[in-house]
Motif scaffolding. Structure first.
Motif, PDB file in Angstrom:
ATOM      1  N   VAL A   5      15.363   8.819  96.563  1.00  0.00           N
ATOM      2  CA  VAL A   5      14.678   8.550  95.428  1.00  0.00           C
ATOM      3  C   VAL A   5      13.754   7.969  95.876  1.00  0.00           C
ATOM      4  O   VAL A   5      13.248   6.999  96.101  1.00  0.00           O
ATOM      5  CB  VAL A   5      15.130   8.826  93.916  1.00  0.00           C
ATOM      6  CG1 VAL A   5      14.485   8.778  93.053  1.00  0.00           C
ATOM      7  CG2 VAL A   5      16.405   9.171  93.844  1.00  0.00           C
ATOM      8  N   GLU A  44       5.058   4.596  97.470  1.00  0.00           N
ATOM      9  CA  GLU A  44       6.135   4.220  96.529  1.00  0.00           C
ATOM     10  C   GLU A  44       7.489   3.708  96.974  1.00  0.00           C
ATOM     11  O   GLU A  44       6.330   3.058  98.350  1.00  0.00           O
ATOM     12  CB  GLU A  44       6.121   5.614  96.760  1.00  0.00           C
ATOM     13  CG  GLU A  44       6.696   7.505  98.219  1.00  0.00           C
ATOM     14  CD  GLU A  44       6.665   8.221  98.229  1.00  0.00           C
ATOM     15  OE1 GLU A  44       6.125   8.764  97.348  1.00  0.00           O
ATOM     16  OE2 GLU A  44       7.381   8.449  99.621  1.00  0.00           O
ATOM     17  N   THR A  46      11.138   3.685  98.164  1.00  0.00           N
ATOM     18  CA  THR A  46      12.394   5.060  98.261  1.00  0.00           C
ATOM     19  C   THR A  46      13.817   4.047  97.351  1.00  0.00           C
ATOM     20  O   THR A  46      14.303   3.035  98.058  1.00  0.00           O
ATOM     21  CB  THR A  46      12.363   5.297  99.564  1.00  0.00           C
ATOM     22  OG1 THR A  46      10.933   6.040  99.584  1.00  0.00           O
ATOM     23  CG2 THR A  46      13.735   6.014  99.470  1.00  0.00           C
ATOM     24  N   TYR A  76       5.712   9.992  89.047  1.00  0.00           N
ATOM     25  CA  TYR A  76       5.852  10.511  90.199  1.00  0.00           C
ATOM     26  C   TYR A  76       7.192  10.036  90.924  1.00  0.00           C
ATOM     27  O   TYR A  76       7.502   9.264  91.504  1.00  0.00           O
ATOM     28  CB  TYR A  76       4.362  10.803  90.868  1.00  0.00           C
ATOM     29  CG  TYR A  76       3.328  11.629  90.451  1.00  0.00           C
ATOM     30  CD1 TYR A  76       3.074  12.698  90.311  1.00  0.00           C
ATOM     31  CD2 TYR A  76       2.844   9.996  90.326  1.00  0.00           C
ATOM     32  CE1 TYR A  76       2.631  13.001  89.609  1.00  0.00           C
ATOM     33  CE2 TYR A  76       1.586  10.645  89.171  1.00  0.00           C
ATOM     34  CZ  TYR A  76       1.257  11.771  89.646  1.00  0.00           C
ATOM     35  OH  TYR A  76       0.183  11.830  88.481  1.00  0.00           O
ATOM     36  N   LYS A  78      10.212  12.382  93.561  1.00  0.00           N
ATOM     37  CA  LYS A  78      11.505  12.958  94.382  1.00  0.00           C
ATOM     38  C   LYS A  78      12.263  12.280  94.766  1.00  0.00           C
ATOM     39  O   LYS A  78      13.003  11.620  95.070  1.00  0.00           O
ATOM     40  CB  LYS A  78      10.435  13.022  95.622  1.00  0.00           C
ATOM     41  CG  LYS A  78       8.696  13.073  95.651  1.00  0.00           C
ATOM     42  CD  LYS A  78       8.487  13.160  97.293  1.00  0.00           C
ATOM     43  CE  LYS A  78       6.999  12.279  97.230  1.00  0.00           C
ATOM     44  NZ  LYS A  78       6.151  12.066  98.892  1.00  0.00           N
ATOM     45  N   ILE A  79      12.921  13.985  94.234  1.00  0.00           N
ATOM     46  CA  ILE A  79      14.472  13.602  94.989  1.00  0.00           C
ATOM     47  C   ILE A  79      14.700  14.523  95.884  1.00  0.00           C
ATOM     48  O   ILE A  79      14.533  15.607  96.045  1.00  0.00           O
ATOM     49  CB  ILE A  79      15.231  13.763  93.615  1.00  0.00           C
ATOM     50  CG1 ILE A  79      14.440  13.155  92.337  1.00  0.00           C
ATOM     51  CG2 ILE A  79      16.733  13.774  93.410  1.00  0.00           C
ATOM     52  CD1 ILE A  79      15.248  13.760  90.742  1.00  0.00           C
ATOM     53  N   PHE A  80      16.037  14.228  96.836  1.00  0.00           N
ATOM     54  CA  PHE A  80      16.639  14.908  97.701  1.00  0.00           C
ATOM     55  C   PHE A  80      18.198  14.127  97.069  1.00  0.00           C
ATOM     56  O   PHE A  80      18.363  13.361  97.116  1.00  0.00           O
ATOM     57  CB  PHE A  80      16.915  14.474  99.016  1.00  0.00           C
ATOM     58  CG  PHE A  80      17.095  15.249  99.562  1.00  0.00           C
ATOM     59  CD1 PHE A  80      17.212  17.452 100.081  1.00  0.00           C
ATOM     60  CD2 PHE A  80      18.440  14.797 100.570  1.00  0.00           C
ATOM     61  CE1 PHE A  80      18.152  17.119 100.377  1.00  0.00           C
ATOM     62  CE2 PHE A  80      19.389  15.617 101.390  1.00  0.00           C
ATOM     63  CZ  PHE A  80      19.279  17.069 101.280  1.00  0.00           C
TER      64      PHE A  80
END
Length: 102
Positions: A5, A44, A46, A76, A78-80
């Motif tokens: 994330v 960002e 992680t 904001y 981002k998710i994997f």
């Protein structure tokens, strides 16, 4: 590891860049307490690990920014998510770019 994330926290309506940095630093300090191996980048941060833990951290960084003085925050994310296969680690993705080239 089932999730990777990336989180970008942007405090809104605060008094200039120094105040933005102060609030973001509080959010990053919390993230690093929860995920000591978090990768802090210029845009960002992680984190990698259990999906539910990652989502709790995402929710809390917003609260931290508001408690630190931001009237609002844009976050904001981002998710994997790959619970069966797992995800590539930050080291696997970018380690070669940060390796000592001596």
């Amino acid at each position: 590891m089932e999730a990777s994330v990336a989180i970008q926290v942007l405090p809104q309506r605060v008094g200039g860049n120094a105040e933005v940095v102060r609030i973001v630093d509080e959010a990053i300090a919390y993230i690093q307490r929860e995920f000591p191996d978090a990768y802090v980048g210029p845009f960002e941060t992680t984190i990698e690990g259990d999906y539910d833990h990652c989502m709790r951290v995402v929710a809390e960084v917003n609260r931290i920014a508001v408690r630190a003085g931001a009237p609002g925050v844009a976050t904001y994310v981002k998710i994997f998510f790959a619970p069966e296969e797992g995800v590539l680690t930050t080291e696997e993705k970018i380690g070669k770019y940060h390796a000592d080239n001596d």
